[in-house]
Every structure is written in structure tokens, then in C-alpha cells.
Design a protein around this motif. Sequence first.
Motif, short mmCIF file in Angstrom:
data_model
loop_
_atom_site.label_atom_id
_atom_site.label_comp_id
_atom_site.label_asym_id
_atom_site.label_seq_id
_atom_site.Cartn_x
_atom_site.Cartn_y
_atom_site.Cartn_z
N GLU A 45 12.81 22.46 11.34
CA GLU A 45 11.94 22.86 10.24
C GLU A 45 10.65 22.04 10.19
OE1 GLU A 45 14.45 22.43 6.87
OE2 GLU A 45 14.33 20.24 6.81
N ASN A 46 10.63 20.90 10.90
CA ASN A 46 9.43 20.07 10.94
C ASN A 46 8.75 20.07 12.30
OD1 ASN A 46 9.26 18.64 8.20
ND2 ASN A 46 11.41 18.40 8.77
N GLY A 48 0.82 -1.20 0.00
CA GLY A 48 0.00 0.00 0.00
C GLY A 48 0.86 1.26 0.00
N ALA A 49 0.29 2.35 -0.50
CA ALA A 49 1.05 3.60 -0.61
C ALA A 49 1.45 4.16 0.75
CB ALA A 49 0.24 4.63 -1.39
N ASP A 50 0.64 3.92 1.78
CA ASP A 50 0.98 4.45 3.12
C ASP A 50 2.27 3.84 3.67
OD1 ASP A 50 -1.06 6.24 3.32
OD2 ASP A 50 -2.36 4.98 4.56
N ALA A 51 2.67 2.68 3.15
CA ALA A 51 3.88 2.02 3.65
C ALA A 51 5.15 2.69 3.16
CB ALA A 51 3.89 0.55 3.23
N LEU A 52 5.06 3.62 2.20
CA LEU A 52 6.26 4.32 1.75
C LEU A 52 6.84 5.16 2.88
CD1 LEU A 52 5.07 5.40 -1.80
CD2 LEU A 52 6.95 3.82 -1.28
N VAL A 83 11.74 13.32 5.54
CA VAL A 83 11.39 13.86 6.84
C VAL A 83 10.08 14.65 6.75
CG1 VAL A 83 12.21 15.16 8.83
CG2 VAL A 83 13.86 14.04 7.33
N ARG A 84 9.96 15.47 5.72
CA ARG A 84 8.76 16.26 5.54
C ARG A 84 7.56 15.35 5.28
NH1 ARG A 84 8.34 21.55 4.65
NH2 ARG A 84 9.60 21.53 6.54
N ALA A 85 7.76 14.27 4.52
CA ALA A 85 6.66 13.34 4.26
C ALA A 85 6.10 12.78 5.56
CB ALA A 85 7.12 12.21 3.34
N LEU A 86 6.98 12.43 6.49
CA LEU A 86 6.54 11.90 7.78
C LEU A 86 5.88 12.99 8.62
CD1 LEU A 86 9.65 9.69 8.64
CD2 LEU A 86 7.40 8.90 7.86
#
Length: 326
Positions: free
Chosen positions: A219-220, A151-155, A180-183
Motif C-alpha cells: 500500500e506504500n 525537531g518535528a522531523d525526528a518523529l 508507515v504512511r508517515a515515512l
Amino acid sequence: MIAPYTAALCRPATQTVFGDGGVMPVALAANVALYCDLIARAADEHGARLVVFPQFSLTHYAPLGTDVWLDAAITFPGPQADAIGAACRKAGVYAVVQTAEKHPAFPGRYFLSSAIFTPEGEVGLVYRKTYAMSLRTSPGDVLDRFIDVFGADALFPVLHTPIGTLATLIGAEVHWPEPVRALALKGAEVICNPIAAVQSIDYLNRAGAEIVRPVRAFENAAYLVMANYADGAVDSAAYDFNGGSIARKVDQTFTLATIDIAALRASRAGPTADFLAQIQPDLHRGMYDAPLWPANLFADAAPSGFDALIQQESAVRARLEASWGR
């Protein structure tokens, strides 16, 4: 409200599992047993609720072929994961463990993965390393198949827990802002970063690598905790949501950090303080239309060697420079 708690960054004195005759199962079993003991010690001696182990410390690293790494790889679930999960259940802690992983959907390949175990003894999430060159399989190498299987969420997965939203990245992946930003945009509040820095924080000795982790935390608006390899000269480290250092080295095995999720959330809620809430995505949507690294590049077969990765990097650089009119 979540009360402040202790994260324990461990440097286990494990042994290599790679011998002249291949992988040594007895050594791997001993390393798993040591992990379980340190999970118990982190909870009993330091009151830790989160325990983070370094990259490669379960097996050690060796520049060997895929067949050897497949022999050293574990599965989720599997006997090694089950033992670590049982230790987490007994101690009542979350634990982050990085290892080589094999999966039946990808025969003949291995991932470099990081699992977060829960106090119930379960594997809460498994993250497979996406960035930084090596001959392991990256999700991007087999993107379509990866999404079909996981699944895409596992990326870039996150785990919502009673101690905050947890996530993990491996090694030098924090050198890129994107993972990092994706998380962070999925709610990550504590990003756990197992690394294996033996002689310096960056094997190319680039000065920016010394400051990138506190910058990513700042920054996050997230905690970033880094556990380093037991043989490394670089200490484990931790940074709060302002990028400040919060690590307290207790001894050669444990470095501690206090995680205050309530303070993080209060800070994010302050005026002008949440950088994430101020991102303007419509300004940036086209930036990744540039001719960058393609997905599914090694869908049919793993790269034949490191040279194949360097050639691809050179090809991408040439396309970028052409798009700039150089």
C-alpha cells in the motif's frame, strides 16, 4: 540510476547483558564486537550494502525496571555506536541497529531506538519507537519536549542516500498504518523493521500479523525488510513494493534480499500504480479529531506500570464508543 543491491538481515548469536548483579559491560562489549564482525561478513561474503539487525539483539530482552534498562542503554554518539560506525566505514555499508537509548535531555527515561549508520561511519538518523505499549518513553509521551530537543522531523525521520531513501520502524509498529504512511509520504523507499518475535510473529497470535508487512509494503509502494531476533522461531523476511516475498535464507545468520530502487521508482511512475499520489487528504483531515490517545500524557513522569497504559487504552475506547453513540 541506482543499481540493484543486497540487503543482509542478520540474526546474531549474541548473549544477554542482564545478570544477577545488573548489566554486564563485558557481555555488551562482546555483542558489539559480534555486530562489527557480522557487518564485515555481510559485505565480504554477500556483497551487502545494507545490513539490518533485530530488535533487542544487542542486549537481549528482560522484563526489568527502568533503572536496569537505563544501565543497558547506549548513547548516540557513544563508545558502542562509535565502534559500530567504524565497522560500517570499514565495510562501506549502511547498518540498522536497534537498542535502548538514553539521552541527557530526558533524565531517568529511556527510548527504544533504531539508528541507521552510514558508510562514512556516522549516525545518519535515530528513530525512537512511537507505537506499541511498553514502559519505555515514547515520543508522544513527551511530545512538546521531544520536538523542542530533536525537531518535528525526528518523529518519523528518513535518510536520503545513494542506495535510496531509508527509514526504520521497530517491532510491531507496522501493525498501525500511520507510522508507515508517515515515512512513505516523506519519501521512504526501504523501511527496515527490526523485530523480536521469539515464538510467533505476534505475541497475541493474531492471524493478521502474519500478513501485515507485505500489505504495508504494497500500500506504500516501498520495500519492507524485517530482521528477527536470533532466538526466534520466525525467520527474517523481506517484501518488495508489490508486497511480494523476496527473502532468501542463506543460513541461521543471514537472510538476503535484492533491493531494486530503479524498479521501485519505475513502478511508482506507472499509470494508477502509485497509491501515495492518489491520496486525497481533504477527505480525511477530520478523522483524527476523534478522542484518541492524547499527547504529552506522561510528560511529567513515566507511567508507574503497565496498568497505567491499559487504563488509558480503556479510557480512549470508552470515549470513542461514546462518540459513536453507543
